[in-house]
Design an enzyme around this catalytic site. Structure first.
Site, PDB file in Angstrom:
ATOM      1  CG  HIS A 120      -2.069  -0.959   1.075  1.00 47.01           C
ATOM      2  ND1 HIS A 120      -3.370  -0.643   1.392  1.00 47.01           N
ATOM      3  CD2 HIS A 120      -2.118  -2.231   0.635  1.00 47.01           C
ATOM      4  CE1 HIS A 120      -4.147  -1.666   1.167  1.00 47.01           C
ATOM      5  NE2 HIS A 120      -3.406  -2.663   0.710  1.00 47.01           N
ATOM      6  CG  ASP A 164      -4.373   2.372   3.004  1.00 53.76           C
ATOM      7  OD1 ASP A 164      -3.620   2.033   2.074  1.00 53.76           O
ATOM      8  OD2 ASP A 164      -5.180   1.583   3.553  1.00 53.76           O
TER       9      ASP A 164
HETATM   10  C1  LIG Z   1      -6.836  -5.088  -0.852  1.00 51.24           C
HETATM   11  O1  LIG Z   1      -7.246  -5.560   0.385  1.00 51.24           O
HETATM   12  C2  LIG Z   1      -6.251  -6.004   1.240  1.00 51.24           C
HETATM   13  C3  LIG Z   1      -4.889  -6.067   0.949  1.00 51.24           C
HETATM   14  C4  LIG Z   1      -3.959  -6.538   1.887  1.00 51.24           C
HETATM   15  C5  LIG Z   1      -2.530  -6.651   1.631  1.00 51.24           C
HETATM   16  O2  LIG Z   1      -1.717  -6.488   2.693  1.00 51.24           O
HETATM   17  C6  LIG Z   1      -0.367  -6.553   2.558  1.00 51.24           C
HETATM   18  C7  LIG Z   1       0.442  -6.370   3.702  1.00 51.24           C
HETATM   19  C8  LIG Z   1       1.821  -6.459   3.584  1.00 51.24           C
HETATM   20  O3  LIG Z   1       2.581  -6.279   4.673  1.00 51.24           O
HETATM   21  C9  LIG Z   1       2.420  -6.690   2.368  1.00 51.24           C
HETATM   22  C10 LIG Z   1       1.617  -6.864   1.240  1.00 51.24           C
HETATM   23  O4  LIG Z   1       2.164  -7.060   0.131  1.00 51.24           O
HETATM   24  C11 LIG Z   1       0.218  -6.806   1.332  1.00 51.24           C
HETATM   25  C12 LIG Z   1      -0.603  -6.981   0.255  1.00 51.24           C
HETATM   26  C13 LIG Z   1      -1.982  -6.921   0.432  1.00 51.24           C
HETATM   27  O5  LIG Z   1      -2.817  -7.118  -0.574  1.00 51.24           O
HETATM   28  C14 LIG Z   1      -2.470  -6.616  -1.816  1.00 51.24           C
HETATM   29  O6  LIG Z   1      -2.401  -5.218  -1.775  1.00 51.24           O
HETATM   30  C15 LIG Z   1      -2.159  -4.628  -3.048  1.00 51.24           C
HETATM   31  C16 LIG Z   1      -2.150  -3.136  -2.878  1.00 51.24           C
HETATM   32  O7  LIG Z   1      -0.869  -2.663  -2.899  1.00 51.24           O
HETATM   33  C17 LIG Z   1      -3.237  -4.990  -4.045  1.00 51.24           C
HETATM   34  O8  LIG Z   1      -4.503  -4.460  -3.671  1.00 51.24           O
HETATM   35  C18 LIG Z   1      -3.335  -6.482  -4.117  1.00 51.24           C
HETATM   36  O9  LIG Z   1      -4.397  -6.831  -4.961  1.00 51.24           O
HETATM   37  C19 LIG Z   1      -3.546  -7.099  -2.763  1.00 51.24           C
HETATM   38  O10 LIG Z   1      -3.487  -8.487  -2.891  1.00 51.24           O
HETATM   39  C20 LIG Z   1      -4.400  -6.945   3.113  1.00 51.24           C
HETATM   40  C21 LIG Z   1      -5.736  -6.855   3.394  1.00 51.24           C
HETATM   41  O11 LIG Z   1      -6.212  -7.202   4.604  1.00 51.24           O
HETATM   42  C22 LIG Z   1      -5.285  -7.620   5.515  1.00 51.24           C
HETATM   43  C23 LIG Z   1      -6.682  -6.399   2.471  1.00 51.24           C
HETATM   44  O12 LIG Z   1      -7.976  -6.350   2.781  1.00 51.24           O
END
Ligand SMILES: COc1cc(-c2[o+]c3cc(O)cc([O-])c3cc2O[C@@H]2O[C@H](CO)[C@H](O)[C@H](O)[C@H]2O)cc(OC)c1O
Ligand SMILES: O=c1ccn([C@@H]2O[C@H](COP(=O)(O)OP(=O)(O)O)[C@@H](O)[C@H]2O)c(=O)[nH]1
Length: 481
Positions: A16, A115
């Site tokens: 993020h 965010d």
């Molecule tokens: C989109 O909803 C959620 C995303 C996440 C999430 O959390 C996360 C935490 C980390 O420390 C490292 C990560 O790489 C990571 C990734 C992640 O999901 C991805 O996030 C991307 C955005 O940059 C993108 O949306 C991808 O499609 C996601 O797969 C966690 C979460 O709940 C815990 C979410 O609801």
């Protein structure tokens, strides 16, 4: 004239954070005299993520792109929400509200961009009379579902995980309940309750900036903008400014292009290699790896497989794969010359940019998906966590850039070897389903590139956002004068 300081508040997970910083760079591009972008850095709750975030912040600070950083004082993470990640992230960000308020005063914020886990911070913006925007790192489909969630919460009695019907999300075909993100599975879970809260709060923001491209998700964006997700209330302004990718890195930096796996691609025919990679958190045990190996071997296609091993205790991040432990005996010898197993972090952007790559078996993380579409590479979705099952459904049934693959969610997202073999043949082999996905991916490549050019949809959205911030700032000046 003093420049307009736009404060960004990312969730401290590096995915993020990187996405929001990249969005900040877009906002600044060509407007460095008029705007300042300051990232409010929240100290990540674990030493592992803290060192990842520190390294990224140092890299960006040293790169000279002009984004500034302001470190918020460290806070103790919330207790008693172990295992509920969405709740944890939301509550942790909420605890930082007083520090965000102090920073916004000190830095004379012209706007706050937060965010999507930080909607509680809207109170700070309202208290200071500063406009507030949500930055949504994922799809318009997840945004539409989140906006619909307060109404669905009222209308549907059963938990999604026990529901056998479909869910209506304007702009998508009926969504099978099995494609709804796992964290929304149980209505009484804190994660579900927090998403209902965020969905309600999104409506009160001045706008939602989203990392998508109008041409990829036109029906969903129109459904949100027309008020079909929350009937009876005007939707906040939408700014689809994507694909928000580090396009410099997408072109492939020199060090990535020198990685042996990229050099290996140089020797393969055009569009002949299927690439498999499962994001920053995806990994395989021996059972999963055996199915993949068998499926790839039987498909007869060339492959580059980024294979990672299980995390060590206390970490969520995969380890480098021990190939002797994970792969079936003799697999590497039998597939020598037509396949490569890459046991560590892959230079994914450079791989997807390579002309030898013709298909991508992916966990459907939204960044990976956008990187693939930027290069016109069709997909076979193997969703694992977060919102990826919804992304997979959308890519197959609405965007049309992916071939379907059966993933057993009840068995920890298991895919049988025969199913992977079928999907890889379909993706790579020129049958009708694969050819349609390839054509559609080529269309999306052209649309993404056009969107970020002068006059393209994402460039226009970015300029409209700058206008809104300028107007708000001059209105505030007028009223306070
Ligand atoms: C989109 O909803 C959620 C995303 C996440 C999430 O959390 C996360 C935490 C980390 O420390 C490292 C990560 O790489 C990571 C990734 C992640 O999901 C991805 O996030 C991307 C955005 O940059 C993108 O949306 C991808 O499609 C996601 O797969 C966690 C979460 O709940 C815990 C979410 O609801
Ligand atoms: O071996 C890997 C795995 C992932 N990535 C990069 O990590 C990001 C993953 O983001 P995504 O949103 O797809 O998924 P997440 O890992 O956040 O779930 C993308 O930019 C990928 O290019 C990479 O470069 N090499």
């Amino acid at each position: 004239m003093a420049s307009l300081n736009v404060l960004l508040l990312p969730e401290p997970g590096s995915g993020h954070l990187m996405s929001l910083i990249e969005a900040g760079k877009r906002l600044l591009a060509g407007h460095g005299q008029e705007f300042t972008v300051t990232v409010l850095v929240v100290r990540p709750p674990t030493p592992e993520s803290a060192s990842e975030v520190d390294a990224h912040v140092r890299r960006v600070a040293a790169s000279g792109v002009g984004v500034r950083f302001h470190h918020l004082p460290p806070m103790d993470p919330p207790t008693e929400c172990a295992g509920n990640l969405q709740e944890f992230k939301s509550r942790y960000l909420e605890l930082h509200k007083p520090h965000v308020e102090a920073a916004a005063r000190e830095l004379q914020a012209a706007a706050l961009v937060v965010d999507f886990f930080a909607t509680t911070v809207l109170d700070v913006a309202r208290a200071l009379g500063v406009p507030a925007y949500v930055y949504f790192t994922s799809t318009a489909a997840l945004l539409a579902l989140t906006l619909r969630l307060p109404a669905l919460d009222q209308a549907v009695d059963v938990d999604f995980e026990a529901f056998e019907g479909t869910v209506d999300v304007p702009g998508l075909p009926p969504v099978p309940a099995r494609s709804i993100p796992g964290f929304l599975g149980r209505k009484n879970s804190p994660n579900f309750r927090w998403f209902v809260y965020h969905g309600r709060r999104f409506m009160d923001f001045d706008g939602i900036i989203i990392n998508t491209v109008t041409e990829i998700e036109p029906g969903l964006l129109a459904g949100i903008a027309d008020g079909r997700c929350v009937p009876g209330r005007p939707a906040p302004a939408l700014y689809p400014i994507g694909p928000v990718l580090d396009l410099g890195a997408v072109k492939g930096d020199a060090s990535s292009n020198n990685e042996p796996c990229v050099r290996w691609l140089d020797a393969q025919p055009r569009a002949s290699v299927v690439f498999l990679c499962f994001g920053s958190l995806g990994w395989s045990d021996a059972a999963k790896a055996r199915e993949v190996a068998t499926g790839l071997e039987r498909s007869g296609h060339r492959f580059l497989w980024a294979l990672r091993g299980p995390p060590v205790a206390g970490s969520r991040h995969p380890t480098d794969a021990d190939l002797d432990e994970l792969l079936p005996e003799g697999f590497l010898e039998r597939t020598k010359g037509r396949g490569m197993v890459w046991p560590t972090w892959a230079p994914q952007k450079a791989v997807l940019a390579h002309p030898a790559v013709g298909g991508f078996v992916t966990h459907c993380g939204w960044n990976s998906t956008l990187e693939s579409l930027w290069h016109g590479v069709p997909l076979a979705p193997w969703p694992l966590y977060a919102e990826q099952h919804l992304n997979a459904f959308e890519l197959v049934s609405a965007v049309g850039v992916a071939v379907a693959m059966e993933v057993d969610r009840e068995r920890n997202n298991f895919v049988e070897a025969a199913e992977l073999e079928r999907a890889v043949r379909s993706l790579m082999g020129g049958c009708e389903e694969g050819s349609r996905a390839r054509e559609k991916a080529a269309e999306m490549k052209a649309a993404c590139r056009k969107a970020v050019e002068e006059g393209g949809s994402s460039r226009v959205a970015l300029e409209t956002l700058r206008d809104a911030i300028r107007e708000d700032a001059s209105a505030t000046k007028t009223t306070t004068a």
